[in-house]
Structure formats: C-alpha cells, structure tokens
Design an enzyme around this catalytic site. Structure first.
Site, PDB file in Angstrom:
ATOM      1  N   GLU A   1      60.851  64.843  28.918  1.00 36.04           N
ATOM      2  CA  GLU A   1      59.566  64.538  28.306  1.00 36.04           C
ATOM      3  C   GLU A   1      59.700  64.535  26.787  1.00 36.04           C
ATOM      4  O   GLU A   1      59.868  65.581  26.174  1.00 36.04           O
ATOM      5  CB  GLU A   1      58.567  65.597  28.769  1.00 36.04           C
ATOM      6  CG  GLU A   1      57.207  65.545  28.132  1.00 36.04           C
ATOM      7  CD  GLU A   1      56.364  66.758  28.511  1.00 36.04           C
ATOM      8  OE1 GLU A   1      55.299  66.913  27.924  1.00 36.04           O
ATOM      9  OE2 GLU A   1      56.786  67.539  29.384  1.00 36.04           O
TER      10      GLU A   1
ATOM     11  N   ASP B   1      58.060  69.930  30.489  1.00 36.76           N
ATOM     12  CA  ASP B   1      57.596  71.215  29.976  1.00 36.76           C
ATOM     13  C   ASP B   1      56.800  71.974  31.036  1.00 36.76           C
ATOM     14  O   ASP B   1      56.192  71.368  31.925  1.00 36.76           O
ATOM     15  CB  ASP B   1      56.703  71.006  28.747  1.00 36.76           C
ATOM     16  CG  ASP B   1      57.474  70.474  27.546  1.00 36.76           C
ATOM     17  OD1 ASP B   1      58.716  70.559  27.564  1.00 36.76           O
ATOM     18  OD2 ASP B   1      56.832  69.977  26.601  1.00 36.76           O
TER      19      ASP B   1
ATOM     20  N   ASP C   1      53.898  73.201  31.175  1.00 36.74           N
ATOM     21  CA  ASP C   1      52.491  73.258  30.802  1.00 36.74           C
ATOM     22  C   ASP C   1      51.745  72.173  31.565  1.00 36.74           C
ATOM     23  O   ASP C   1      52.317  71.477  32.422  1.00 36.74           O
ATOM     24  CB  ASP C   1      52.306  73.117  29.288  1.00 36.74           C
ATOM     25  CG  ASP C   1      52.876  71.809  28.742  1.00 36.74           C
ATOM     26  OD1 ASP C   1      53.219  70.903  29.552  1.00 36.74           O
ATOM     27  OD2 ASP C   1      52.995  71.674  27.510  1.00 36.74           O
TER      28      ASP C   1
ATOM     29  N   ASP D   1      50.473  69.266  30.591  1.00 34.55           N
ATOM     30  CA  ASP D   1      50.969  67.910  30.340  1.00 34.55           C
ATOM     31  C   ASP D   1      52.276  67.659  31.082  1.00 34.55           C
ATOM     32  O   ASP D   1      52.496  66.580  31.630  1.00 34.55           O
ATOM     33  CB  ASP D   1      51.173  67.688  28.834  1.00 34.55           C
ATOM     34  CG  ASP D   1      49.865  67.403  28.111  1.00 34.55           C
ATOM     35  OD1 ASP D   1      48.894  67.043  28.797  1.00 34.55           O
ATOM     36  OD2 ASP D   1      49.820  67.558  26.881  1.00 34.55           O
TER      37      ASP D   1
END
Length: 663
Positions: free
Chosen positions: A448, A521, A523, A525
């Site tokens: 990402e 990641d 998280d 997103d």
C-alpha cells in the site's frame, strides 16, 4: 531414510523403511493393523491435521446421518459443541445395525467403527446414494479421537459401545429400552493428532450445515454451542431447515441483490441418477455464481454435471434470442460468461457411484451425468423462457449488455496491448521484479503506497521477492464491469505483473509468482484495500485462490521496548491485542516498558519489516481459501455490492467484534 506408503484393499497400510541400500529383508516390512494407518498418516484420510481436518471429523459423522435422510429414514440431525470441544451428533434414522456381522463375527456397529471402508455404501443395498468425499467414514473419526461413544436405539432397545483411539474399550451392551430409532455419536478429537488447536469454529460448522439443509429439502439440522450463552442463559443455537430446498438456496445467494426473475426450478431423473437445478438472475456483474454439487459435495473444480449445465444454458439462451430476433443475424453469439453474468444457480446431482477426480478430489468425472443435466436444463429453461416473456426479455437483455461490455473489454485489451501495457515484456514501471524466473520459487508483495513500497524494496531478498506498490485504493470491481476494470491503471498493472491475464484470456499456468502476498497497513484503510484486492481476485482470478497462490501478510501491531533505551531496540513484536495484554500481565514491572503501535508499514525500518513480515523463516502468512463458495459469494456481494441494507445489517451484527478503530 525414505518411506513409501501403499494402501491395501483391506485398509492396512504397508510401510517400507529403507535404512541401508544393502540391508532389506522381511524385518523391514511393518504392517499397520486396523486403524493404525490412519493415526500414522491422518492427512491421507481427512486432508490435514489443521482446522480443516478437525472440522472434517464432524462432517464425516453428519454425512452418515444425511445418508439416512437421503434414504428416506432421517428427518432431524442435532449437532452439539460441548465446552471441552467434544462433539455430539444425534439423528433419528434407523440406527447403525447392532446384529453380528456375518464375516467379522462382531456387532456390525463395531465393524463400522473399527474397519476402514466398512459401511452400507460399498456395494451393499444399504444406500443408493451417499455423501462423504473420501469414503473412509466414521472409522477415521474413531481412530483420531481419544474417545468415541456410540448409543444406538433400534429393535426396542438402547445399546452403547465405546472406543479409545480406535480400539474397543467397552463392548456393545444394552443400557435400556427405546421407543424410537436413531444414533448418537460423541467424540473427543485427539490433541496428539490435531496439535495446532482442538477448538471448533461455530461459523464454519454453521455454514456447512446451512448448505446441507439447502441441498436436502426439509431436513432439519440444529447446531448448538455450549461454549456460548445467550442473554437469557440458554446455549447459542441455530436451526437450518428449508422447505424450498435449492430454490431457497438461490434466494439466499441473491439476498441483497436486485433480481430479474423469480427462481426457476426443474428436476429430472434417469437410471444414472437425479438432477435438481434452481436459477435466478440479478443485476450483478458476477459470472461466477453457479455452484455445483454431487451427492451434497461441493464440486469446486466443476466436472461433467457443470459442463452439461453450461453448454445447455448458453445454447438455450442463444436459441431463444435468435428465435425472438433479439440477436440479429449479424450479431455475435452470446458467450457462456454473457449468459451467466448475474446468475445465481445451484446444480445438484445425486448418483449411485460418483467418480471424483482433480487436484482436490472435488471434480465430478461421471460422463453419463452430463447428458442428463444437459437435457434437463434445455427442456426446463426453454419452457420457462417461452412461458414467461417479460422476465425472459430482462434475462436476454442482461446477457446482450454483457456481450457489449465484453466486446468493449476486448477492444480495451487490444488497445492496451498495442500500447504495451499488457505485453509481458513491458512490466509496470513501479514493479520491482525479482531476478528468479521460476514461478514456484517467486513471490510478489502487493503493498500500500510508495512509502511502504520503498521500505519493502529495501528489505526484500531480490532473488525471489518482487514488490508492487499500489497508488491509493483500487476500483471496487463488484460495482463495475470488466471494461471499467481494464480502464484502471492500478488493475492493469496488477494483471500485467501477475501475468495470467483475465476473462477469456486467463491462463493460470502463466502466473509469474506462486505466492501473491497482500501486505497492507493494520488500520481501516489497509483493511479496505485488502478487501478490494480480495474482491478483485475472487471475481477475476478465482483460480489463483483455488491454487493456493493468494496470501495475506501479518505485520505486527505492536513493538515492546524499554523506556529511555538509547538503542530503541524492539524487544518483542506483538501481533494481536490478546498477546499484548497477556505479555503486559506477565512483565515484572510494566512501567519500565513502552508499547509502540504500528499504524503503517512505513513506520518500520526495512530491517524490522524484513524480520517481522517478509522473512520466510519468521513471518506469518494467512493463505486465502474458499472453504464455502456459497458463503464467499454472499459475503462479496453483500459487502461490496450496490445494496446498502445488507452491508448495514452486517456492520450492526459484527460491530462488537471490532478490535481497534482508527478515527
């Protein structure tokens, strides 16, 4: 030293162990008696000793009860997960026979539980149709359990027998009277065999039993979990029973979608077996909504029954479109993908002697069933289209729109080829490829953003690890057609790097990497990008998932380090909240330590990223599989499709399961 197994017809396994080339005589031959072979190599019999094999034990016992239902003698099956993860399966069938077996001279129930390949499915008159993929039956469950108890109710009595690791420890004995018939099996999986964990997953079992109930109209299957309690103190329980059978199945698959017709259902029977088909179109762009079953087994790899269905469907749709001048003389024929776009269908065949083939033994090979399915679909679908002109028009219109989109996608592919985008010698500019050209030894990390991509490029072993950074979120292909997907630079780069192409040009053998690792990641997103990528692979490259090529990297969530440490060295990496809480509770003085929360891969330096997430010796990868194609189809369409309500229901149901949320 090498060992080579041979499985004999009597269920005994002969293992030849060669210590030295010049020493080989009768003393080197060991014959495994009874169920010893199953305990020595359990993976040969149940697929694995991981979670899949553990759950397979339950399926083997339940399959026996379903066979009673197929024979017309069982209407209800109760499955209970006990607090210690033992399992009880109760059915109201005829009960396993308890009379003395004419050959073995012991009770038949003991034969069934202690001898491989013993049962009413092997040439006898016990069952005309039976499920069970491997045909090894409940004897394998017995072999791989520390204890197994059976209670049989039949002939006016209640009889019990018990075993430990496949050996009889309590002979069959009468324990009372019974005014009904049935069988109760309770077993405790052996932790010596299932060394990872002996914990059953409720949702995995529930999905399987829901599917079984759909495929066996009217059969009632109840699942109870004594490890969890509802608010009123009762055990968590769920019942599966569908009066509509596979008609209810397609309705369930299309839940949350805008449909074009009411479900179509037809059936046919011959000396070869029976076929049931249910089908319904929606506005979805998916062309992978056809699920095929043989004797309740999900034939993921297809086979003759699916071939017959596809051939008849495509031909019938084209003939109707031509006959009603919807397709003009100059127009191309609709392809199979055009006809199946937006289609949810169940093809279920029941036959006496299913012949399975393929890598996972889930491809039906019986040639005689192809004609039966083909004839049933041709007749049933033709009649429906003629008798229902309004939905027929919508169905054909959907297919012709798919044809136009396919032709647009073909032109887009040709254009991108001319530009060199899909040329295998013109890789995406951001791809940092590996030097190895051997696909089975190569892996690609889809990361990402450029920041994480830069760290990954520095961290990787460039001999066999390639890095492809993504710019932003990729297109949600569940809401877009193929032509829109190909117009996306990110998706084009992904297709080019992997090398298989998609659609009509897809070739799984051309994959440039046999490990395609999604590394995002930890998280919200990152999770969103991960599900977008998984949606893309599920819709356009499902074969890569079936081949076991798709993985998800597991970067750490936390790093433990000492406060005021000049080196700032991470003492321990922590991968989930449970492990963090446990570690903090075990520390002598937690105040001396800091916990660093990693929100992004870019927060780790290349050395840390390599050590925790990319180094094959220390990393953890999750392999993406499709255990239940029906559940996967529903999840993708609900969570990634156009309808808001199913997504809202999912979020409300699972909101309390969220472990962390970045705001």
């Amino acid at each position: 030293m090498s060992a080579h197994p041979d499985l004999h017809r009597d269920g005994k396994e002969e293992v030849v162990v060669k210590e030295k080339p010049d020493h080989y005589d009768g003393s080197d031959i060991k014959v495994l008696e009874g169920l010893e072979a199953v305990r020595m190599r359990p993976g040969m019999y149940i697929g694995s000793t991981g979670p899949r094999g553990l759950h397979h034990l339950v399926y083997e016992v339940v399959d026996n009860a379903v066979d009673e239902a197929l024979a017309g003698y069982c209407t209800k099956i109760d499955v209970t997960i006990h607090e210690d993860n033992s399992i009880t399966v109760i059915d109201n069938g005829r009960g396993i026979p308890i009379d003395e077996h004419p050959k073995e001279k012991i009770p038949t129930v003991e034969v069934v539980l202690t001898i491989l390949h013993a049962g009413g499915k092997f040439g006898g008159e016990g069952y005309k149709v039976s499920g069970g993929l491997h045909g090894v039956g409940v004897s394998c469950v017995n072999a791989l359990s520390t204890r197994l108890e059976v209670v049989v109710c039949r002939d006016g009595g209640k009889h019990e027998i018990a075993f430990e690791r496949g050996k009889t420890v309590e002979k069959l004995h009468r324990i009372g009277d019974a005014d009904h018939t049935g069988t109760m099996v309770t077993f405790w999986p052996d932790p010596e065999i299932f060394t990872d964990t002996v914990v059953y997953d409720y949702d995995t079992l529930a999905e399987r039993f829901r599917e079984m109930a759909f495929l066996n109209k009217g059969l009632h299957i109840q699942l109870t979990d004594e490890r969890e309690h509802e608010e009123d103190g009762s055990f968590k329980t769920e019942s599966f029973q569908y009066a509509g059978g596979i008609v209810d199945f397609v309705t369930w698959l299309n839940r949350g979608k805008e449909t074009l017709n009411t479900p179509i259902y037809f059936t046919a029977e011959s000396a070869e077996g029976t076929v049931e088909v249910a089908m319904q179109w929606s506005t979805s762009y998916s062309a992978h909504g056809v699920l095929a079953f043989a004797n309740n087994i999900n034939t993921h790899e297809g086979g003759t029954h699916l071939d017959g269905f596809k051939n008849a469907l495509t031909r019938t749709i084209n003939e109707y479109a031509r006959a009603h001048a919807i397709l003009k003389e100059k127009d191309s024929n609709l392809s199979g993908d055009d006809a199946r776009e937006g289609l949810a269908a169940i093809v279920s065949v029941k036959l006496h002697d299913p012949q399975f083939e393929g890598q996972t033994k889930t491809k039906l090979g019986n040639t005689e069933i192809r004609g039966l399915v083909q004839g049933a679909v041709t007749k049933g679908l033709s009649e429906y289209l003629e008798e229902n002109p309004a939905p027929a028009k919508r169905i054909i219109s959907k297919a012709t729109q798919a044809l136009k989109a396919r032709e647009a996608a073909r032109k887009a592919r040709e254009m991108t080829r001319r530009k060199g985008v899909l040329d295998s010698f013109s890789m995406p500019g951001k791809l940092a490829d590996c030097s190895s050209k051997v696909a089975s030894l190569s892996e690609i990390f889809i990361v990402e953003g450029d920041s994480a991509g830069g760290s990954a490029k520095q961290a990787r072993d460039r001999k066999y690890q390639a890095i492809l950074p993504l710019r932003g979120k990729i297109l949600n292909v569940e809401r877009a057609g193929l032509h829109r997907a190909l117009s996306s630079d990110t998706i084009s780069s992904l297709i080019t790097a992997i090398g298989t192409n998609i659609g009509e040009d897809y070739n799984g053998d051309a994959a440039r990497y046999h490990r395609i690792i999604i590394m995002t990641d930890a998280d919200v997103d990152g999770a969103h990008i991960r599900i977008l990528l998984l949606t893309f692979f599920y819709r356009y490259m499902p074969d890569l998932i079936n081949r076991g090529y798709i993985y998800i990297a597991q970067p750490p969530l936390y790093g433990l380090k000492k406060k005021n440490s000049k080196s700032g060295k991470i003492l321990k990496y922590i991968y989930n909240d449970e492990a963090k809480d446990k570690l903090m509770a075990e520390l002598d003085d937690p105040d001396k330590y800091d916990i660093q929360r990693y929100k992004g891969l870019g927060e780790m330096d290349p050395e840390q990223l390599w050590e925790t997430t990319m180094e094959p010796e220390t990393r953890t990868l999750l392999q993406v599989t499709i255990e239940d194609a029906a559940a996967a189809e529903l999840a993708v369409s609900e969570l990634m499709g156009d309808q808001v309500e199913p997504r809202k229901e999912f979020i409300q149901k699972h909101a309390l399961d969220v472990r962390f949320l970045d705001i």
